[in-house]
Every structure is written in C-alpha cells, then in structure tokens.
Design an enzyme around this catalytic site. Structure first.
Site, mmCIF file in Angstrom:
data_model
loop_
_atom_site.group_PDB
_atom_site.id
_atom_site.type_symbol
_atom_site.label_atom_id
_atom_site.label_comp_id
_atom_site.label_asym_id
_atom_site.label_seq_id
_atom_site.Cartn_x
_atom_site.Cartn_y
_atom_site.Cartn_z
ATOM 1 C CB CYS A 111 52.361 18.345 19.050
ATOM 2 S SG CYS A 111 52.656 17.235 17.689
ATOM 3 C CD GLN A 130 41.932 25.809 27.432
ATOM 4 O OE1 GLN A 130 40.964 25.141 27.817
ATOM 5 N NE2 GLN A 130 42.521 25.572 26.277
ATOM 6 C CB SER A 180 39.188 30.864 21.331
ATOM 7 O OG SER A 180 39.155 30.037 20.208
ATOM 8 C CB ALA A 181 33.811 30.518 19.067
ATOM 9 C CG HIS A 182 38.218 26.266 18.854
ATOM 10 N ND1 HIS A 182 38.998 25.198 19.226
ATOM 11 C CD2 HIS A 182 39.067 27.321 18.738
ATOM 12 C CE1 HIS A 182 40.276 25.588 19.300
ATOM 13 N NE2 HIS A 182 40.335 26.870 19.013
ATOM 14 C CB THR A 194 46.135 32.502 17.478
ATOM 15 O OG1 THR A 194 46.136 31.216 18.099
ATOM 16 C CG2 THR A 194 47.506 32.804 16.912
ATOM 17 C CB THR A 246 34.263 40.453 4.362
ATOM 18 O OG1 THR A 246 34.519 41.481 3.404
ATOM 19 C CG2 THR A 246 32.778 40.168 4.422
HETATM 20 N N1 PLP Z 1 45.001 30.787 24.445
HETATM 21 C C1 PLP Z 1 44.829 29.607 25.070
HETATM 22 C C2 PLP Z 1 44.956 29.547 26.551
HETATM 23 C C3 PLP Z 1 44.543 28.452 24.345
HETATM 24 O O1 PLP Z 1 44.379 27.287 24.978
HETATM 25 C C4 PLP Z 1 44.438 28.553 22.937
HETATM 26 C C5 PLP Z 1 44.159 27.347 22.114
HETATM 27 O O2 PLP Z 1 44.573 26.260 22.423
HETATM 28 C C6 PLP Z 1 44.622 29.796 22.331
HETATM 29 C C7 PLP Z 1 44.902 30.889 23.112
HETATM 30 C C8 PLP Z 1 44.528 29.963 20.831
HETATM 31 O O3 PLP Z 1 43.193 29.997 20.458
HETATM 32 P P1 PLP Z 1 42.740 29.793 18.915
HETATM 33 O O4 PLP Z 1 42.757 28.326 18.689
HETATM 34 O O5 PLP Z 1 41.384 30.382 18.860
HETATM 35 O O6 PLP Z 1 43.694 30.535 18.073
#
Ligand code: PLP
Length: 382
Positions: free
Chosen positions: A322, A175, A195-197, A71, A235
């Site tokens: 949501c 993704q 994004s790591a998660h 994000t 930091t």
């Molecule tokens: N971009 C895409 C395509 C995503 O699916 C997501 C998260 O669902 C994001 C950006 C946002 O990532 P983050 O959760 O790291 O902010």
C-alpha cells in the site's frame, strides 16, 4: 473501545527494556566520533549493539554496519553489487526494498506454497567456473522468512549452490529475528539485514552484517564523515541504537513465547477457516513462522476487510503493498501463482509476544460479523 494489535509483521510495539535503554541514551551528550569522555560514552553504546548483534546472529562486531533500518541495509548490499557490476539474482518474494533496490535483477521463482524453487535457482545461476578460471562474482538475495506468508526459505541449500559457483548470498532476516533462530554462519549468509522495529526495538534503526571476512567490503552509498568504518557516513542515531540493544537483550524472552504465539495463531486460523470454509491460507503447506496468517476469501476485498476489522478495534494488515493510499496486488501471492481474485482478498494477521487469547477471540468474532454482513448484503443484491 479495546484495541487488538495483530499486525506485528508490519511493526512491533516498543519493548519496555528498549524504551528504558532509549530514555537513558537521550542523556548521552557526546558525538561518538569525538575522543573526549562524552564521545567515548556514545561510542560505547554503538560498540555494545555491534557486540550483541554479532553474538545473536553470527559474524564479528567490527563487520556490523548500523543503518536507518533494513531498507537501507538491503539497498547498501544491492548498491555495492550494482556498482561492482555483479549480476544480481533476487527471489520474486523479497521485500520491495530488495526488488526495487539498486541494480538490474533476475527474479528467482517460488512454488505455489511460497518456497523459493531451488531447482530453478540451480538452472538460473551462472555456471561454475572451469578449472583454473576465476569465478565472476554475483549476488543472490533470499529472505529467511517472508513477511506476508511467513514461509521460511531454503537459504542454506541456495547458499551452497551460490558458493559453489562463486557468488555471494544476502539474507534479509528481518521477519525471522525474534521469531526463529537466526544463525547467519549456519545459513551460509555472506551479508544479513535486520531491523530493530520488527523485534521490539524502535523504528528507523537496523544493520547490515558482513557475516564472513571473505565477503567483500561494502561500497558506501552515504559519504561524509567516515562513520561506520567508511561504509555509512552520518552521526549515529544513539537513542535508536540503544533501543535496538535493549531489544536484542530481550530476544530470548521473546523467543520463549513462540509456542504460545503459535497456539494462538493456530486457534485463530482454525476459527477463520471454520467461519469461511471457502477461505485460503497461503503458505500453509510450507514451514511457516508461528505468528503469521495470510488468509483470503474471494468475496471480500482486503482493503474492505482491513477497514471493517479496524472499526471493530482490530489492527490487521493486507497482503498487498500500500503506497500513497493505493493498494496494489501482492507480488508475493502473484509469484506463488495465486489468481487475481483470491489475491485481492488477502489479509495478513500477525501475532506477537503481547498477543493474548482475548485478541484472537476478538478477531474471530469480528470476522464472523464481517462475513455474515457480507453474505446478507450479497443476498439482497442478488
Ligand atoms: N525486509 C522485510 C522482509 C521487511 O518486512 C521489511 C519491513 O517491512 C523491510 C525489509 C524494511 O525494513 P525497515 O522498515 O527497517 O526499512
């Protein structure tokens, strides 16, 4: 009750290697901006993730900016464009962090299979500069794979058009990374977010890669201590960054399971369609990620389906945004021209490396129960 987690596009379980790397990093005492040994130890954690990420997706380690997630990475590039006065074009199916990010945007349409319409892009982008005239920069954001449908986008074709006309391309590869190969240079990306998660790392850490040296340096949103080469003050989240590094080292193992995941996905998709012959699989005709099913039947609303699946021990997502407890229709499916009634029912089932046959069998059995109960209820009401 056994739980079956089938919402990997929302977030992935933390990989063991990422957890171990984080645990070690909690003992790193120093601030990476400090010059003493403790500080240098923390700095080494950051340098390593930059190197691993650049090796994996392209670009150079010194052009990787670590962020709090995608994000922020997406907002950073849009903020830069908005501040610089560049016109901004974004595909209509981008993540909300792009669609609602900084700047005024022109939306690029998609066709009914969920693929960005390259002909329309060609028509909408600024024309090429006349000979001898300087190009006016602009930004185009196109994701590599869509989070709801899994549809893979024609990034390279769009990047070629954009570059011909003097613009820059930002690719949200969130993704895609860990599911398909991501080569930012081959894609023609100037900037790329991860994004790591979404690939076995922790939540709250990601990166923006400035892929090529001629892509302009990014104007910071956060100013302060000058960290991240002045692009992102604050930091650094050393444990999170170590976790992302751990997850990056496991990406080959993750990718090696891709065919197995696809086989489970295809089996489940076949089962859902057999139970509900009136069901729609969105994006099925396009090239898709092998882990994703975006599915709807008109007679069951997504929020109902998600709750009933949950009661049966299965975590799935709904194909809609949501926020604050309010489910709004999916902008992705709307952009694909799907009617409102079908869109209301869209659920997203997304598999991952931990998924086994028992998970998809449980999901199919749960769907069979949900559908037969709904049919009975509707028959009584009629
Ligand atoms: N971009 C895409 C395509 C995503 O699916 C997501 C998260 O669902 C994001 C950006 C946002 O990532 P983050 O959760 O790291 O902010």
């Amino acid at each position: 009750m056994d739980r079956h987690y089938l919402d990997h596009n929302a977030t992935t379980p933390l990989a063991d290697g990422a957890r171990a790397a984080m645990t070690d990093a909690f003992d790193v005492v120093g601030n990476p901006s400090s010059v003493h040994s403790e500080g240098r130890e923390a700095r080494a954690v950051i340098d390593r993730v930059r190197r691993l990420l650049a090796e994996r997706v392209g670009g150079e380690p010194e052009r990787v900016t670590l962020t709090s997630g995608a994000t922020e990475a997406n907002n950073l590039v849009l903020h830069h464009a908005a501040e610089a006065g560049w016109p901004i074009f974004v595909s209509a199916i981008e993540h909300l962090s792009v669609l609602d990010g900084p700047g005024t945007k022109t939306h690029l349409p998609v066709n009914e299979t969920g693929v960005v319409d390259v002909v329309a892009v060609e028509r909408l982008l600024p024309v090429s500069p006349a000979e001898g005239e300087a190009a006016v920069p602009f930004l185009v954001c196109v994701m590599l794979a869509n989070s709801e449908t899994g549809v893979v986008q024609p990034v390279r074709a769009i990047a070629d058009l954009v570059h011909e006309r003097g613009g820059y391309v930002h690719v949200d590869a969130v993704q895609a990374l860990g599911k398909i190969a991501v080569d930012a240079v081959a894609l023609g990306a100037d900037y790329l977010s991860v994004s790591a998660h979404k690939f076995g790392g922790p939540k709250g850490v990601g990166a923006l890669v400035r892929v090529v040296p001629n892509a302009p340096e990014i104007t910071p949103m956060l100013r302060g201590g000058g960290q991240e080469k002045n692009v992102r003050a604050g930091t650094e989240n050393i444990a999170g960054i170590a976790g992302m590094a751990g997850a990056l080292t496991l990406l080959d193992e993750r990718m090696a399971l891709g065919e197995e995941i696809r086989a489970h996905r295809d089996w489940l998709e076949g089962a859902l369609c057999a139970i509900s012959p009136n069901g729609v699989v969105f994006g099925r005709e396009a090239e898709r990620l092998g882990n994703t099913i975006c599915f709807a039947v008109p007679e069951i609303a997504a929020e109902t389906a998600v709750i009933l699946f949950d009661l049966a021990g299965i975590a799935v997502g709904s194909g809609s945004a949501c926020s604050s407890g309010k489910v709004s229709p999916s902008h992705v499916l709307e952009a694909m021209g799907c009617d409102a009634e079908t869109t209301r029912g869209a659920i997203r089932i997304s598999l991952g490396p931990e998924t086994v046959r028992a998970d998809v069998e449980a999901a199919a059995a749960a769907w069979e129960t949900i559908v037969s109960r709904t049919r009975k209820k509707n028959a009584v009401a009629a």
